[in-house]
Design a protein around this motif. Structure first.
Motif: not given
Length: 172
Positions: A128-129, A155-158, A160-163, A71-83
């Protein structure tokens, strides 16, 4: 030596892709992971991937041996990265990387990611993220080998994931 092709998935391939994903979901369960144990991904997700042009397959001759969403340029959860991401430029997101059960252990996830890097560069996108579960050790090892940089948690569906992010070299 096998010749692999990386291309957009076709609507007629949904059933085969779902079959591959079901094995991956079961494998994660057997490994004791909670990743993909909440009804996601499912056939509807695959259908949406394909409809939107996000679904890609890795094939050997006419056999689908891997699947992912690009997916190009779209992942809303990535805007909320803790980091912090390495870049704020255009990026490609990769989700749902999976390899068919009979093809595991052959380095095909790496081949798929190399193809995604080529796809990105060909589309003038140099970042690439990705993310994965904390206990998906195989994927974490691949990201490390391929020089993805740990950037924090998403975070996805509550859960945590390593980004990670990989900045690609611009070719002249």
């Amino acid at each position: 030596m096998s010749i692999y092709h990386f291309r957009k998935a076709l609507p007629s391939e949904k059933a085969k892709i779902w079959e591959i994903l079901q094995f991956a979901i079961q494998r994660r369960k057997e490994e004791g992971s909670n990743q993909w144990q909440d009804g996601y991904p499912n056939p509807e997700v695959i259908e949406i991937d394909i409809e939107k042009g996000y679904g890609f397959v890795l094939t050997e001759e006419n056999t689908i041996i891997g699947y992912c969403a690009v997916i190009s340029n779209y992942e809303p959860e990535y805007e909320k990265i803790v980091g912090k991401w390495l870049t704020n430029d255009d990026f490609v997101v990769v989700h749902r990387i999976t390899i068919a059960q009979n093809y595991l252990g052959q380095g095909l996830s790496k081949i798929m990611l190399e193809n995604i890097e080529d796809f990105s560069i060909n589309n003038h996108i140099f970042s690439i993220k990705v993310d994965t579960n904390f206990d998906n050790f195989a994927m974490l090892k691949i990201f490390e080998k391929m020089e993805y940089i740990y950037c924090g948690e998403v975070y996805f569906r509550g859960s945590p994931r390593k980004a990670f992010e990989k900045v690609l070299r611009k070719t002249l």
